[in-house]
Motif scaffolding. Structure first.
Motif, mmCIF file in Angstrom:
data_model
loop_
_atom_site.group_PDB
_atom_site.id
_atom_site.type_symbol
_atom_site.label_atom_id
_atom_site.label_comp_id
_atom_site.label_asym_id
_atom_site.label_seq_id
_atom_site.Cartn_x
_atom_site.Cartn_y
_atom_site.Cartn_z
ATOM 1 N N SER A 23 0.838 -1.192 0.000
ATOM 2 C CA SER A 23 0.000 0.000 0.000
ATOM 3 C C SER A 23 0.878 1.248 0.000
ATOM 4 N N ASP A 76 1.134 4.101 1.238
ATOM 5 C CA ASP A 76 0.694 4.983 2.318
ATOM 6 C C ASP A 76 1.461 6.295 2.378
ATOM 7 N N ALA A 96 -0.305 8.553 -0.022
ATOM 8 C CA ALA A 96 -1.768 8.418 -0.079
ATOM 9 C C ALA A 96 -2.482 9.768 -0.129
ATOM 10 N N GLY A 100 -8.103 7.372 -4.226
ATOM 11 C CA GLY A 100 -8.177 5.918 -4.330
ATOM 12 C C GLY A 100 -6.914 5.263 -3.820
ATOM 13 N N GLN A 101 -6.869 3.955 -3.984
ATOM 14 C CA GLN A 101 -5.771 3.149 -3.432
ATOM 15 C C GLN A 101 -4.722 2.819 -4.494
ATOM 16 N N SER A 102 -3.470 3.091 -4.138
ATOM 17 C CA SER A 102 -2.352 2.732 -5.011
ATOM 18 C C SER A 102 -1.363 1.869 -4.222
ATOM 19 N N TYR A 103 -0.484 1.215 -4.963
ATOM 20 C CA TYR A 103 0.504 0.309 -4.381
ATOM 21 C C TYR A 103 1.851 0.605 -5.025
ATOM 22 N N GLU A 129 -5.771 0.803 -8.180
ATOM 23 C CA GLU A 129 -7.079 0.162 -8.238
ATOM 24 C C GLU A 129 -7.959 0.952 -9.214
ATOM 25 N N CYS A 178 -8.452 4.931 -9.339
ATOM 26 C CA CYS A 178 -7.382 5.596 -8.581
ATOM 27 C C CYS A 178 -6.515 6.417 -9.527
#
Length: 137
Positions: free
Chosen positions: A18, A20, A23, A28-31, A51, A54
């Motif tokens: 993740s 973080d 963020a 949205g969520q990224s990695y 995602e 995102c």
């Protein structure tokens, strides 16, 4: 499984953790999966996964950045230009000091390699306008 989720999560470049640390600059969520880094040579190569829906905020770097799409479907847009779809194999060279954003299509996972060489400073700006993003297809 969502569109292109399998290809992003099982990419040859890895999926990562993740994202973080960044963020607050993403919707949205990224990695993030760091692939190569050398502080003496000032080189950084990372696989960034998004995602569906995102994307990062508008931002600019003090040096050029190379984006290479590796899985899924996404977008890149430089300020004042039309957004361009990114599919695996697409490459974008973002010139230094170019305000831009990049991220996933609204219904697809997306991953790209981000490559930077040199001392990089990033200035972060506003989020991408939701209504404009929703018009992309």
């Amino acid at each position: 499984m969502n569109k292109n989720e399998d290809s992003v999560k099982n990419s040859e470049f890895g999926f990562g953790e993740s994202n973080d640390a960044y963020a607050k600059y993403f919707f949205g969520q990224s990695y993030l999966k760091r692939l190569a880094s050398n502080s003496d040579e000032k080189i950084n190569v990372s696989n960034v996964s998004f995602e569906p829906g995102c994307r990062n905020n508008w931002h600019e770097h003090s040096i050029a950045q190379i984006l290479i799409a590796v899985a899924g479907e996404g977008w890149y847009q430089a300020e004042g230009q039309v957004a361009q779809k990114m599919l695996p194999g697409d490459v974008v060279i973002v010139p230094a000091h170019t305000k831009h954003w990049h991220g996933a299509d609204k219904d697809s996972w997306f991953a790209h390699l981000a490559i930077m060489v040199g001392d990089a400073k990033t200035d972060w700006y506003e989020s991408v306008d939701e209504a404009e993003y929703e018009k992309l297809n």
